[in-house]
Design an enzyme around this catalytic site. Sequence first.
Site, mmCIF file in Angstrom:
data_model
loop_
_atom_site.group_PDB
_atom_site.id
_atom_site.type_symbol
_atom_site.label_atom_id
_atom_site.label_comp_id
_atom_site.label_asym_id
_atom_site.label_seq_id
_atom_site.Cartn_x
_atom_site.Cartn_y
_atom_site.Cartn_z
ATOM 1 N N THR A 1 17.342 7.733 -3.770
ATOM 2 C CA THR A 1 16.013 7.221 -4.132
ATOM 3 C C THR A 1 15.251 8.369 -4.796
ATOM 4 O OG1 THR A 1 14.981 7.931 -2.072
ATOM 5 C CG2 THR A 1 15.925 5.708 -2.081
ATOM 6 N N LYS B 1 9.209 13.408 11.695
ATOM 7 C CA LYS B 1 10.080 12.316 12.139
ATOM 8 C C LYS B 1 10.393 12.454 13.633
ATOM 9 C CE LYS B 1 10.462 10.163 8.129
ATOM 10 N NZ LYS B 1 9.819 8.862 7.879
ATOM 11 N N TYR C 1 8.459 18.049 7.278
ATOM 12 C CA TYR C 1 9.072 16.710 7.288
ATOM 13 C C TYR C 1 9.847 16.426 8.567
ATOM 14 C CZ TYR C 1 12.007 12.755 5.948
ATOM 15 O OH TYR C 1 12.642 11.540 5.919
ATOM 16 N N ASP D 1 -2.600 1.654 1.404
ATOM 17 C CA ASP D 1 -2.396 3.101 1.493
ATOM 18 C C ASP D 1 -2.464 3.451 2.973
ATOM 19 O OD1 ASP D 1 -2.633 5.858 1.689
ATOM 20 O OD2 ASP D 1 -3.838 6.037 -0.132
ATOM 21 N N ASN E 1 7.793 1.808 6.668
ATOM 22 C CA ASN E 1 8.768 2.512 5.834
ATOM 23 C C ASN E 1 8.155 3.644 5.017
ATOM 24 O OD1 ASN E 1 11.292 2.652 3.908
ATOM 25 N ND2 ASN E 1 9.527 2.234 2.585
HETATM 26 P P1 NDP Z 1 10.764 6.839 -1.862
HETATM 27 O O1 NDP Z 1 10.078 8.112 -2.185
HETATM 28 O O2 NDP Z 1 11.702 6.233 -2.833
HETATM 29 O O3 NDP Z 1 9.690 5.733 -1.449
HETATM 30 C C1 NDP Z 1 8.651 6.035 -0.562
HETATM 31 C C2 NDP Z 1 7.700 4.867 -0.517
HETATM 32 O O4 NDP Z 1 6.601 5.214 0.358
HETATM 33 C C3 NDP Z 1 7.080 4.557 -1.880
HETATM 34 O O5 NDP Z 1 6.908 3.164 -1.995
HETATM 35 C C4 NDP Z 1 5.742 5.251 -1.800
HETATM 36 O O6 NDP Z 1 4.762 4.694 -2.656
HETATM 37 C C5 NDP Z 1 5.407 4.969 -0.349
HETATM 38 N N1 NDP Z 1 4.296 5.769 0.133
HETATM 39 C C6 NDP Z 1 4.196 7.118 0.225
HETATM 40 N N2 NDP Z 1 2.984 7.462 0.679
HETATM 41 C C7 NDP Z 1 2.310 6.303 0.894
HETATM 42 C C8 NDP Z 1 1.010 5.994 1.351
HETATM 43 N N3 NDP Z 1 0.120 6.943 1.667
HETATM 44 N N4 NDP Z 1 0.658 4.687 1.463
HETATM 45 C C9 NDP Z 1 1.524 3.711 1.131
HETATM 46 N N5 NDP Z 1 2.759 3.942 0.660
HETATM 47 C C10 NDP Z 1 3.134 5.227 0.542
HETATM 48 O O7 NDP Z 1 11.510 7.137 -0.460
HETATM 49 P P2 NDP Z 1 12.705 6.407 0.300
HETATM 50 O O8 NDP Z 1 12.765 4.976 -0.073
HETATM 51 O O9 NDP Z 1 13.918 7.244 0.172
HETATM 52 O O10 NDP Z 1 12.203 6.576 1.807
HETATM 53 C C11 NDP Z 1 11.683 5.518 2.579
HETATM 54 C C12 NDP Z 1 11.606 5.971 4.030
HETATM 55 O O11 NDP Z 1 12.913 6.340 4.488
HETATM 56 C C13 NDP Z 1 10.733 7.204 4.247
HETATM 57 O O12 NDP Z 1 10.000 7.040 5.457
HETATM 58 C C14 NDP Z 1 11.730 8.350 4.381
HETATM 59 O O13 NDP Z 1 11.238 9.403 5.177
HETATM 60 C C15 NDP Z 1 12.888 7.626 5.060
HETATM 61 N N6 NDP Z 1 14.193 8.283 4.872
HETATM 62 C C16 NDP Z 1 14.759 8.395 3.635
HETATM 63 C C17 NDP Z 1 16.004 9.013 3.481
HETATM 64 C C18 NDP Z 1 16.707 9.101 2.162
HETATM 65 O O14 NDP Z 1 17.820 9.650 2.139
HETATM 66 N N7 NDP Z 1 16.145 8.606 1.057
HETATM 67 C C19 NDP Z 1 16.712 9.571 4.644
HETATM 68 C C20 NDP Z 1 16.022 9.399 5.905
HETATM 69 C C21 NDP Z 1 14.813 8.766 5.990
HETATM 70 P P3 NDP Z 1 4.433 5.350 -4.122
HETATM 71 O O15 NDP Z 1 5.460 4.809 -5.068
HETATM 72 O O16 NDP Z 1 3.042 4.864 -4.389
HETATM 73 O O17 NDP Z 1 4.510 6.839 -3.976
#
Ligand code: NDP
Length: 241
Positions: free
Chosen positions: A199, A168, A164, A64, A91
Site C-alpha cells: 500500500t 500499536k 509507530y 477525520d 483501520n
Molecule cells: P494507507 O496509508 O494505504 O492508508 C491509510 C488510510 O488511513 C488512508 O485512507 C488514510 O487517509 C487514512 N487516515 C490516516 N490518517 C487519518 C485520519 N486522521 N483520519 C481519517 N483517516 C486517516 O495504509 P494501509 O492501508 O497500509 O494501512 C491501514 C492500516 O493497517 C493502518 O492502521 C496500518 O497501521 C495497518 N497496517 C498496515 C500494514 C501494511 O503492511 N501496509 C502492516 C500492519 C498494519 P488519507 O488517504 O486521507 O491519508
Amino acid sequence: MGPVNDTKTALVTGANKGIGFAIAQGLGAAGFTVAAGARDDARREQAVDRLRAAGADAFGVALDVTSDDSVAAAAAAVEKAAGRLDVLVNNAGISGRTGDGIQDPTTLDLDVVRTVIETNVLGVVRVTNALLPLLRRADSPRIVNMSSNMGSLTLQTGPILAAYAPSKSMLNSLTAQYARRLADTNVIVNAACPGYVATDFTGFNAPRTPEQGAAIAIRLATLPDDGPRGGFFDDEGAVPW
Ligand code: NDP
C-alpha cells in the site's frame, strides 16, 4: 433515531485506499451496506464510486479520526443513514515521519510520537466511543482494530520505529480494555494484523495484496456470537501480544 432496516451497516475508517478500501469492498461483497469513512472529500467520493462500481451498497462519511467534531458528525451521519451500526473497523493509521533518527528511540522526535498516537490510538478511542451507542443497537456488533505485529512485545518484529510500534502496542492494550469492559455485552472487540501489505504505507514494496491484508479484518467483523473476544489475530491465528 433514523431508519432501522435489515441490512447490516459497517463503518470503515480510512476506507479511501489501501487495506481500508479492500475491507470496505469485502464487507460490501458480503452484503453489508458500507459507510466509507475518509477525511478527504475527493478521495472519499472516488472510493464510494469504486465501491459502487464493484457492486457494493456504499455511502461516504466525512471522517477525520483526529477531530472530535468530525467524528461526532460522522456518528450523526451514520445514525441518520442507517439508525444503527453493526460493524466498526478502526483501520485508519499512520506510520509517522521516519528517517534522520526521527523514530530512533535515542533521538526520538516527540512531536512525531504525539501525531502518531493521536491518530493510531486516540483516534480509535474517539471513533469507538462516538459509535458505541449505535453499535449497541445492533444484534451482533463487532469492532475490529487494525493493529500490527510490530506492536507485539513478544515478536518485536519489523524495523525500529519508536513512535509507530508502541502506538500499536497501546492499541492492543486498549483492545483488551474494551473487550473486558464489554465482556457482558454482545459487542465483540478484537485486534487484527494484516501482514506486510503493498500500500502507500509500505511504498507498495511488500508481498501481500490489500485484499489479503483485509481478510482477517473481514473475518473478525463477521464472527459468530460465540466468537473470540479481546484477541489479536492474523491469517494464521492468534498473534502473541
Ligand atoms: P494507507 O496509508 O494505504 O492508508 C491509510 C488510510 O488511513 C488512508 O485512507 C488514510 O487517509 C487514512 N487516515 C490516516 N490518517 C487519518 C485520519 N486522521 N483520519 C481519517 N483517516 C486517516 O495504509 P494501509 O492501508 O497500509 O494501512 C491501514 C492500516 O493497517 C493502518 O492502521 C496500518 O497501521 C495497518 N497496517 C498496515 C500494514 C501494511 O503492511 N501496509 C502492516 C500492519 C498494519 P488519507 O488517504 O486521507 O491519508
